[in-house]
Enzyme design. Structure first.
Site, PDB file in Angstrom:
ATOM      1  CG  PHE A 127     -16.894  -6.895   0.672  1.00 44.56           C
ATOM      2  CD1 PHE A 127     -16.638  -5.358   0.725  1.00 44.56           C
ATOM      3  CD2 PHE A 127     -18.364  -7.218   1.247  1.00 44.56           C
ATOM      4  CE1 PHE A 127     -17.338  -4.509   1.410  1.00 44.56           C
ATOM      5  CE2 PHE A 127     -18.870  -6.110   2.143  1.00 44.56           C
ATOM      6  CZ  PHE A 127     -18.709  -4.847   2.063  1.00 44.56           C
ATOM      7  CD  GLU A 143     -13.350 -19.072   1.866  1.00 42.58           C
ATOM      8  OE1 GLU A 143     -13.232 -17.933   1.936  1.00 42.58           O
ATOM      9  OE2 GLU A 143     -14.498 -19.527   1.266  1.00 42.58           O
TER      10      GLU A 143
END
Length: 383
Positions: A161, A248
């Site tokens: 991923f 993030e």
């Protein structure tokens, strides 16, 4: 969305960045969406152009090739990408700038001078090698190993991923330098993807974000010089990851709020154009109720996210606040998009319509940067 509304953290410089980004998106992002959507990755030229304009790594210090701005600069750029309907490059860029922050925050002076200028210019594309096939959020139990061998490390394992996985030139790679330890055994490396033994299995086919590059990576006894260890100190990787996840998560909140605004805009436009029962869709009371509720949710989101941006700029952001923003924004934006799609009827199920792409793109937001269930638990532990 809010008449005459201007966040306290905006100023003339950020206005100029916003205008420049808007023009950049119109010229270099929007026309390429279909191409990137079909090929599954973005072209390198867009990275170079963004680097040339100084919007690729705006809050990296100027001495290392960045624009010397703050989180507000990145927030403005992220917002413009999302309200334009970009579902390709915005995710790739977010990961790229996060990787740059790891190097600036934790790297040695030599590492900063060597890698950051290329990342800021777009000559180097960066990625984050964290998630593994057997575990995502549980980072401290990763299996990728980096074993010291004289002046080098030998790295073996796999990651999955990984955004920018097949196009990245460097990765901030999480490994176990001491497999007997959990969090204290994790170390990060600045890994060059041209290293022998590294391979990309395939680009993964996702349900959404089709234009962004996501791949599975393998490391087969890759020999990496010891000076690639981030900060040149073992065992600090888990702490470094936990610290930078705040950035993030805050940025994810900004993006989700902007996508809500975009969903409202395209839905309102469609409602005014769509003919139904001798009138238009907007003439139906239910349509107006839905759009009124969505506008309220999007407005609350924008005010909330502007508060988080302000805290980031002031240096007052906490892990709790970033986590609250990320989980609430991502869940709410999925709800908003789902309700908007319903207004489109069968057209909402067709990928030619932006709302359909928003719908499938939205699902990942509650998963990456820390699954929302984990974030709620982290917040709850501090109550």
């Amino acid at each position: 969305m809010i008449e005459n509304y201007r966040p306290n953290w905006m100023d003339e410089e950020l206005d100029a960045v916003q205008d420049m980004t808007r023009r950049f998106v119109a010229e270099h992002i929007t026309p390429k969406q279909e191409k990137w959507y079909e090929q599954g990755y973005t072209d390198r030229e867009v990275w170079l152009k963004a680097g040339e304009l100084g919007i690729l790594a705006p809050d990296i210090s100027a001495e290392y090739g960045g624009s010397g701005g703050h989180f507000g600069h990145e927030a403005v750029i992220g917002h413009e990408l999302c309200v334009s309907g970009d579902s390709s490059w915005r995710t790739c860029k977010q990961i790229h700038v996060i990787a740059a922050h790891y190097i600036e925050r934790y790297g040695t002076e030599q590492q900063k001078q060597r890698w950051l200028p290329g990342i800021c210019s777009g000559e180097l594309i960066a990625g984050m090698g964290m998630t593994e096939p057997d575990g995502g959020t549980d980072l401290q139990n990763m299996r990728t190993k980096a074993i010291r061998d004289g002046d080098n490390y030998r790295i073996s394992g796999s990651k999955t991923f990984i955004t920018n996985g097949s196009t990245a030139d460097i990765l901030i790679l999480a490994t176990k330098t001491d497999p007997s330890q959990k969090a204290k055994g994790v170390s990060l490396f600045i890994f060059e993807t041209k290293t022998p033994g590294f391979s990309v299995s395939k680009r993964l086919k996702k349900i959404g974000l089709h234009g962004s590059d996501t791949a599975e990576l393998f490391f087969d006894d890759c020999v990496v010089p010891a000076d690639r260890l981030l900060g040149e100190v073992e065992g600090k990787g888990f702490y470094q990851m936990m610290q930078d996840l705040t950035y993030e998560r805050a940025l994810t909140g900004v993006n989700c709020a902007a996508v809500m605004e975009h969903a409202l805009n395209v839905s309102a436009e469609y409602a005014h154009e769509r003919k139904m029962f001798g009138g238009k869709l907007i003439d139906l009371q239910n349509t107006r109720f839905v759009l009124a509720e969505v506008k309220t949710q999007a407005t609350i989101a924008r005010v909330f996210v502007d508060f988080t941006v302000e805290q980031m700029i002031k240096g007052n952001m906490t892990s709790d606040l970033a986590s609250m923003s990320k989980w609430w924004m991502s869940d709410t934006h999925s709800e908003v998009i789902n309700r908007c799609l319903q207004l489109f009827g069968g057209h909402g199920y067709i990928l030619e319509y932006p709302i359909a792409r928003m719908y499938v793109d939205a699902r990942i937001e509650s998963i990456y940067a820390g699954a929302n269930e984990v974030l709620k638990d982290l917040i709850g532990r501090n109550i």
